[in-house]
Design a protein around this motif. Structure first.
Motif, short mmCIF file in Angstrom:
data_model
loop_
_atom_site.label_atom_id
_atom_site.label_comp_id
_atom_site.label_asym_id
_atom_site.label_seq_id
_atom_site.Cartn_x
_atom_site.Cartn_y
_atom_site.Cartn_z
N ILE A 136 0.83 -1.20 0.00
CA ILE A 136 0.00 0.00 0.00
C ILE A 136 0.87 1.26 0.00
O ILE A 136 0.63 2.21 -0.75
CB ILE A 136 -0.95 -0.01 1.21
N LEU A 137 1.92 1.25 0.84
CA LEU A 137 2.83 2.40 0.87
C LEU A 137 3.51 2.58 -0.47
O LEU A 137 3.68 3.71 -0.95
CB LEU A 137 3.87 2.20 1.98
N GLU A 138 3.90 1.46 -1.10
CA GLU A 138 4.57 1.54 -2.39
C GLU A 138 3.62 2.08 -3.47
O GLU A 138 4.03 2.86 -4.32
CB GLU A 138 5.09 0.16 -2.77
N MET A 139 2.35 1.68 -3.42
CA MET A 139 1.37 2.17 -4.39
C MET A 139 1.10 3.66 -4.19
O MET A 139 0.96 4.42 -5.16
CB MET A 139 0.07 1.36 -4.28
N LEU A 140 1.03 4.09 -2.92
CA LEU A 140 0.87 5.51 -2.65
C LEU A 140 2.08 6.30 -3.14
O LEU A 140 1.95 7.41 -3.68
CB LEU A 140 0.67 5.74 -1.15
N TRP A 141 3.25 5.72 -2.95
CA TRP A 141 4.49 6.33 -3.45
C TRP A 141 4.43 6.47 -4.97
O TRP A 141 4.76 7.52 -5.53
CB TRP A 141 5.67 5.46 -3.01
N GLY A 142 4.00 5.42 -5.64
CA GLY A 142 3.89 5.48 -7.09
C GLY A 142 2.88 6.52 -7.54
O GLY A 142 3.12 7.25 -8.51
N ARG A 143 1.75 6.60 -6.84
CA ARG A 143 0.74 7.61 -7.19
C ARG A 143 1.29 9.01 -6.98
O ARG A 143 1.08 9.91 -7.82
CB ARG A 143 -0.51 7.39 -6.34
N LEU A 146 3.55 9.95 -9.81
CA LEU A 146 2.82 10.35 -11.00
C LEU A 146 2.33 11.79 -10.89
O LEU A 146 2.35 12.54 -11.87
CB LEU A 146 1.64 9.41 -11.23
N VAL A 147 1.89 12.19 -9.70
CA VAL A 147 1.46 13.56 -9.48
C VAL A 147 2.63 14.52 -9.67
O VAL A 147 2.48 15.59 -10.28
CB VAL A 147 0.84 13.72 -8.08
N VAL A 148 3.81 14.14 -9.16
CA VAL A 148 5.00 14.97 -9.34
C VAL A 148 5.32 15.13 -10.82
O VAL A 148 5.63 16.22 -11.30
CB VAL A 148 6.19 14.37 -8.57
N PHE A 149 5.23 14.01 -11.56
CA PHE A 149 5.45 14.08 -13.01
C PHE A 149 4.48 15.06 -13.66
O PHE A 149 4.86 15.91 -14.47
CB PHE A 149 5.26 12.70 -13.63
N ALA A 165 16.77 12.62 -19.62
CA ALA A 165 15.82 13.72 -19.45
C ALA A 165 15.46 13.92 -17.98
O ALA A 165 15.31 15.05 -17.51
CB ALA A 165 14.56 13.44 -20.27
N LEU A 166 15.33 12.81 -17.24
CA LEU A 166 14.91 12.92 -15.85
C LEU A 166 15.97 13.57 -14.98
O LEU A 166 15.66 14.27 -14.02
CB LEU A 166 14.55 11.54 -15.30
N ILE A 167 17.25 13.31 -15.28
CA ILE A 167 18.32 13.85 -14.43
C ILE A 167 18.91 15.14 -15.01
O ILE A 167 19.90 15.64 -14.50
CB ILE A 167 19.44 12.81 -14.24
N SER A 168 18.30 15.66 -16.04
CA SER A 168 18.79 16.90 -16.63
C SER A 168 18.56 18.07 -15.68
O SER A 168 17.56 18.13 -14.95
CB SER A 168 18.07 17.16 -17.96
N LEU A 175 13.39 17.14 -10.07
CA LEU A 175 14.34 16.33 -9.30
C LEU A 175 14.20 16.57 -7.80
O LEU A 175 14.15 15.63 -7.00
CB LEU A 175 15.77 16.63 -9.75
N ILE A 176 14.13 17.85 -7.42
CA ILE A 176 14.02 18.18 -6.00
C ILE A 176 12.72 17.63 -5.41
O ILE A 176 12.71 16.98 -4.35
CB ILE A 176 14.12 19.70 -5.79
N THR A 177 11.62 17.88 -6.11
CA THR A 177 10.32 17.41 -5.61
C THR A 177 10.26 15.89 -5.53
O THR A 177 9.77 15.31 -4.56
CB THR A 177 9.18 17.92 -6.51
N TYR A 178 10.79 15.24 -6.57
CA TYR A 178 10.76 13.78 -6.62
C TYR A 178 11.58 13.18 -5.48
O TYR A 178 11.16 12.20 -4.84
CB TYR A 178 11.29 13.30 -7.96
N VAL A 179 12.75 13.77 -5.21
CA VAL A 179 13.61 13.26 -4.13
C VAL A 179 12.95 13.47 -2.77
O VAL A 179 12.99 12.58 -1.90
CB VAL A 179 14.99 13.95 -4.18
N VAL A 180 12.32 14.62 -2.56
CA VAL A 180 11.67 14.90 -1.28
C VAL A 180 10.51 13.93 -1.05
O VAL A 180 10.38 13.34 0.04
CB VAL A 180 11.17 16.36 -1.23
N VAL A 181 9.66 13.76 -2.07
CA VAL A 181 8.53 12.82 -1.93
C VAL A 181 9.05 11.41 -1.71
O VAL A 181 8.55 10.66 -0.85
CB VAL A 181 7.64 12.89 -3.18
N GLY A 182 10.07 11.01 -2.47
CA GLY A 182 10.63 9.68 -2.30
C GLY A 182 11.23 9.48 -0.93
O GLY A 182 11.09 8.40 -0.33
N ALA A 183 11.90 10.51 -0.40
CA ALA A 183 12.50 10.40 0.93
C ALA A 183 11.44 10.21 2.01
O ALA A 183 11.63 9.45 2.97
CB ALA A 183 13.34 11.64 1.22
N ILE A 184 10.29 10.88 1.84
CA ILE A 184 9.22 10.74 2.83
C ILE A 184 8.69 9.31 2.86
O ILE A 184 8.57 8.67 3.92
CB ILE A 184 8.09 11.74 2.53
#
Length: 281
Positions: A136-143, A146-149, A165-168, A175-184
Motif C-alpha cells: 500500500i505504501l509503495e502504491m501511494l508512493w507510485g501515485r 505520477l502527481v509529481v510528473f 531527461a529525468l536527471i537533466s 528532481l528536488i520534488t521527486y527526491v523529497v517525496v521519495g524520501a518521505i
C-alpha cells in the motif's frame, strides 16, 4: 480470620505485572551508540562468510530482481510499478531466509538452505499482512510520483532518452520534488520495517506490534537509525553500479546485519549483555 488476608495479597501483587511485560510499549529497547551500525555490518559479514552458499543464493535472487527492474525501466517503463510491487512482496520473504540463517548460527546450529526457504511458514499470515502494508505504501508512493510528473514536467520523456531527461538540470524542480517525496515514503517504509520482520520471525508477534516496536526503536535512537538507513542506501546504490552484481554480496550481508540490529535493539532476555556491539543499556 488472620489466615485469609496474607493469602489474598500474592495474587494481588503478581497479576498486574504480567500484562505490562507483554505490552509492546513496555518492551525494553536498547540505547545505541553511533558505532552500532558498523558493528552490525561486521557481524553480517561474519555470518556471510560462515554460510556463503546461502548468502550467495539470496544475493543472486536480489541481483536478478534488480536486473529485471532495470530492464523494465529501459524497455517497458509502464510496467516498472507493477513489477516493483511484486518484488516488494517477495523481498521480505527472501530476507526471512537470511534472518533464519543468522539465528541458526547464533544458536550454534548449522544453517540450511532448505530450512531458510521454508522459514516463512510459521509466520505466513503475519508476513502477508505486513507485506500488504508495504505494498500500500509503495502504491501511494507510485501515485505521488505520477502527481509529481504531472505537475513539474510538461511532457513525458520518451523511453529512449528517459534517464537523461529525468536527471537533466532543466528539470531541477522535478528532481528536488521527486527526491523529497521519495524520501518521505522511503522513510516511512524504513521506520516501520527496520527491525519488524526479524522480530516477526523470532517472536512470531503480530504485524502491528512489530511495526510499532520498529517505530519506537527509530524514535528512541533517531541519529543512529538515520545513520543505519544511510549506510543501507549507500551500500545498495554502490552495489547496483556494476550491473547489480554487487548485490550478490551486499544484499546478504545487509540481511544478516539486520538480524543483528534487531537482536541488539530488542535483545533476548537470556542473551542481553550491557555494552555488546555498540549497545548501552
Amino acid at each position: 480470620m488472620a489466615t485469609t488476608h496474607p493469602d489474598a495479597s500474592p495474587p494481588h501483587h503478581d497479576t498486574p505485572a504480567s500484562p505490562e511485560r507483554e505490552s509492546v510499549f513496555s518492551l525494553p529497547l536498547a540505547d545505541l551508540t553511533s558505532a552500532a551500525p558498523f558493528r552490525w555490518l561486521a557481524a553480517g559479514w561474519r555470518d556471510f562468510r560462515r554460510c556463503p552458499r546461502i548468502g550467495l543464493f539470496y544475493g543472486a535472487c536480489f541481483a536478478l530482481m534488480g536486473q529485471a527492474l532495470w530492464q523494465a525501466f529501459l524497455h517497458a517503463p509502464a510496467y516498472v510499478l507493477a513489477l516493483s510491487a511484486g518484488f516488494l512482496l517477495m523481498g521480505p520473504f527472501l530476507a526471512l531466509g537470511l534472518y533464519d540463517a543468522s539465528r541458526a548460527l547464533e544458536e550454534g546450529r548449522t544453517p540450511s538452505l532448505r530450512a531458510s526457504l521454508t522459514s516463512w511458514r510459521p509466520t505466513l499470515s503475519t508476513m502477508a499482512i505486513f507485506a500488504g502494508v508495504l505494498l500500500i505504501l509503495e502504491m501511494l508512493w507510485g501515485r505521488a510520483s505520477l502527481v509529481v510528473f504531472a505537475v513539474t514536467m510538461n511532457t513525458m520523456p520518451s523511453s529512449e532518452n528517459m534517464l537523461a531527461a529525468l536527471i537533466s538540470l532543466d528539470n531541477v524542480e522535478f528532481l528536488i520534488t521527486y527526491v523529497v517525496v521519495g524520501a518521505i515514503f522511503a522513510g516511512l517504509i524504513f521506520v516501520s520495517s527496520a527491525i519488524s520482520i526479524p522480530m516477526i520471525l523470532d517472536r512470531q508477534t503480530d504485524a502491528v506490534s512489530a511495526a510499532l516496536t520498529s517505530f519506537r526503536a527509530c524514535l528512541q535512537n533517531p541519529g543512529v537509525m538515520l545513520l543505519w538507513g544511510a549506510l543501507i542506501t549507500v551500500l545498495c546504490v554502490l552495489a547496483m553500479l556494476p550491473a547489480f552484481l554487487g548485490l550478490l554480496v551486499v544484499a546478504p550481508v545487509l540481511g544478516h546485519a539486520t538480524w543483528h540490529a534487531y537482536r541488539h535493539i530488542v535483545p533476548a532476555p537470556e542473551r542481553a549483555r550491557p555494552g555488546d556491539d555498540g549497545v548501552t543499556r
